[in-house]
Write a protein that holds these residues in place. Structure first.
Motif, mmCIF file in Angstrom:
data_model
loop_
_atom_site.group_PDB
_atom_site.id
_atom_site.type_symbol
_atom_site.label_atom_id
_atom_site.label_comp_id
_atom_site.label_asym_id
_atom_site.label_seq_id
_atom_site.Cartn_x
_atom_site.Cartn_y
_atom_site.Cartn_z
ATOM 1 N N LEU A 66 18.432 61.573 10.141
ATOM 2 C CA LEU A 66 18.077 62.370 11.319
ATOM 3 C C LEU A 66 18.095 61.578 12.624
ATOM 4 N N VAL A 67 18.487 60.322 12.589
ATOM 5 C CA VAL A 67 18.541 59.513 13.818
ATOM 6 C C VAL A 67 19.492 60.182 14.808
ATOM 7 N N GLY A 68 19.013 60.376 16.030
ATOM 8 C CA GLY A 68 19.795 61.036 17.068
ATOM 9 C C GLY A 68 19.541 62.532 17.146
ATOM 10 N N THR A 69 18.753 63.066 16.228
ATOM 11 C CA THR A 69 18.469 64.496 16.165
ATOM 12 C C THR A 69 17.167 64.808 16.886
ATOM 13 N N GLU A 70 17.111 65.969 17.533
ATOM 14 C CA GLU A 70 15.881 66.443 18.150
ATOM 15 C C GLU A 70 14.994 67.027 17.055
ATOM 16 N N VAL A 71 13.761 66.535 16.972
ATOM 17 C CA VAL A 71 12.862 66.913 15.875
ATOM 18 C C VAL A 71 11.456 67.185 16.394
ATOM 19 N N ASN A 79 -2.760 66.429 12.572
ATOM 20 C CA ASN A 79 -2.427 67.741 13.149
ATOM 21 C C ASN A 79 -1.865 67.646 14.563
ATOM 22 N N ARG A 80 -1.504 66.476 15.010
ATOM 23 C CA ARG A 80 -0.833 66.282 16.294
ATOM 24 C C ARG A 80 0.664 66.513 16.085
ATOM 25 N N THR A 81 1.326 67.091 17.070
ATOM 26 C CA THR A 81 2.768 67.331 16.986
ATOM 27 C C THR A 81 3.468 66.575 18.108
ATOM 28 N N LEU A 82 4.529 65.866 17.753
ATOM 29 C CA LEU A 82 5.365 65.177 18.733
ATOM 30 C C LEU A 82 6.753 65.798 18.689
ATOM 31 N N GLU A 103 15.030 55.702 16.085
ATOM 32 C CA GLU A 103 15.141 54.701 15.018
ATOM 33 C C GLU A 103 14.372 55.157 13.794
ATOM 34 N N ALA A 104 14.881 54.760 12.646
ATOM 35 C CA ALA A 104 14.175 55.007 11.388
ATOM 36 C C ALA A 104 14.170 53.708 10.605
ATOM 37 N N ALA A 105 13.400 52.734 11.093
ATOM 38 C CA ALA A 105 13.283 51.433 10.444
ATOM 39 C C ALA A 105 11.987 51.446 9.650
ATOM 40 N N LEU A 106 12.079 51.894 8.418
ATOM 41 C CA LEU A 106 10.883 52.053 7.590
ATOM 42 C C LEU A 106 10.074 50.767 7.577
ATOM 43 N N PRO A 107 8.790 50.845 7.700
ATOM 44 C CA PRO A 107 7.876 51.960 7.475
ATOM 45 C C PRO A 107 7.524 52.751 8.735
ATOM 46 N N THR A 108 8.279 52.599 9.829
ATOM 47 C CA THR A 108 7.995 53.361 11.048
ATOM 48 C C THR A 108 9.247 54.087 11.525
ATOM 49 N N VAL A 109 9.021 55.074 12.396
ATOM 50 C CA VAL A 109 10.112 55.738 13.103
ATOM 51 C C VAL A 109 9.780 55.702 14.590
ATOM 52 N N VAL A 110 10.806 55.754 15.425
ATOM 53 C CA VAL A 110 10.620 55.745 16.875
ATOM 54 C C VAL A 110 11.205 57.034 17.431
ATOM 55 N N LEU A 111 10.411 57.726 18.238
ATOM 56 C CA LEU A 111 10.787 59.003 18.833
ATOM 57 C C LEU A 111 10.677 58.873 20.344
ATOM 58 N N ARG A 112 11.638 59.429 21.083
ATOM 59 C CA ARG A 112 11.536 59.482 22.546
ATOM 60 C C ARG A 112 11.307 60.932 22.936
ATOM 61 N N ASP A 113 10.203 61.195 23.626
ATOM 62 C CA ASP A 113 9.892 62.576 24.006
ATOM 63 C C ASP A 113 10.680 62.985 25.251
ATOM 64 N N ASN A 114 10.458 64.209 25.713
ATOM 65 C CA ASN A 114 11.257 64.764 26.813
ATOM 66 C C ASN A 114 10.982 64.134 28.169
ATOM 67 N N ILE A 115 9.888 63.384 28.290
ATOM 68 C CA ILE A 115 9.642 62.703 29.559
ATOM 69 C C ILE A 115 9.935 61.212 29.460
ATOM 70 N N GLY A 116 10.558 60.805 28.369
ATOM 71 C CA GLY A 116 11.036 59.437 28.230
ATOM 72 C C GLY A 116 10.107 58.459 27.556
ATOM 73 N N ARG A 141 8.332 56.515 24.585
ATOM 74 C CA ARG A 141 8.654 56.165 23.196
ATOM 75 C C ARG A 141 7.384 56.192 22.359
ATOM 76 N N HIS A 142 7.481 56.780 21.195
ATOM 77 C CA HIS A 142 6.352 56.851 20.269
ATOM 78 C C HIS A 142 6.781 56.222 18.950
ATOM 79 N N THR A 143 6.045 55.226 18.510
ATOM 80 C CA THR A 143 6.287 54.612 17.209
ATOM 81 C C THR A 143 5.264 55.179 16.236
ATOM 82 N N VAL A 144 5.760 55.770 15.150
ATOM 83 C CA VAL A 144 4.893 56.473 14.204
ATOM 84 C C VAL A 144 5.149 55.926 12.806
ATOM 85 N N ALA A 145 4.082 55.654 12.086
ATOM 86 C CA ALA A 145 4.218 55.233 10.685
ATOM 87 C C ALA A 145 4.649 56.427 9.841
#
Length: 75
Positions: free
Chosen positions: A20-25, A32-35, A41-54, A56-60
């Motif tokens: 799913l890298v490069g996909t809007e998710v 219960n928080r939604t990002l 990036e999907a470098a296990l054990p974390t993923v990195v997401l960039r939201d619509n205002i730029g 970056r969120h790193t999530v386990a």
């Protein structure tokens, strides 16, 4: 053309998140928080997401309850 929603449940996230890298998710977290944003990036054990205002969120991966994304369907 319509869109079709796909859900990846918590037990399948680690195996499928790399495709799913490069996909809007939407990431639904165990807290219960939604990002919403583009998966960078999907470098296990974390993923990195960039939201619509730029931001970056790193999530386990362990903190992800579900991933929802859509694809354009043929109908």
């Amino acid at each position: 053309m319509g869109k079709r929603l796909f859900r990846i449940r918590s037990g399948e996230v680690a195996a499928q998140v790399g495709s799913l890298v490069g996909t809007e998710v939407d990431l639904i977290l165990t807290s219960n928080r939604t990002l919403h944003g583009r998966l960078l990036e999907a470098a296990l054990p974390t993923v990195v997401l960039r939201d619509n205002i730029g931001h970056r969120h790193t999530v386990a991966v362990a903190d992800i309850e579900e991933i929802i994304y859509d694809r354009t369907s043929a109908y």
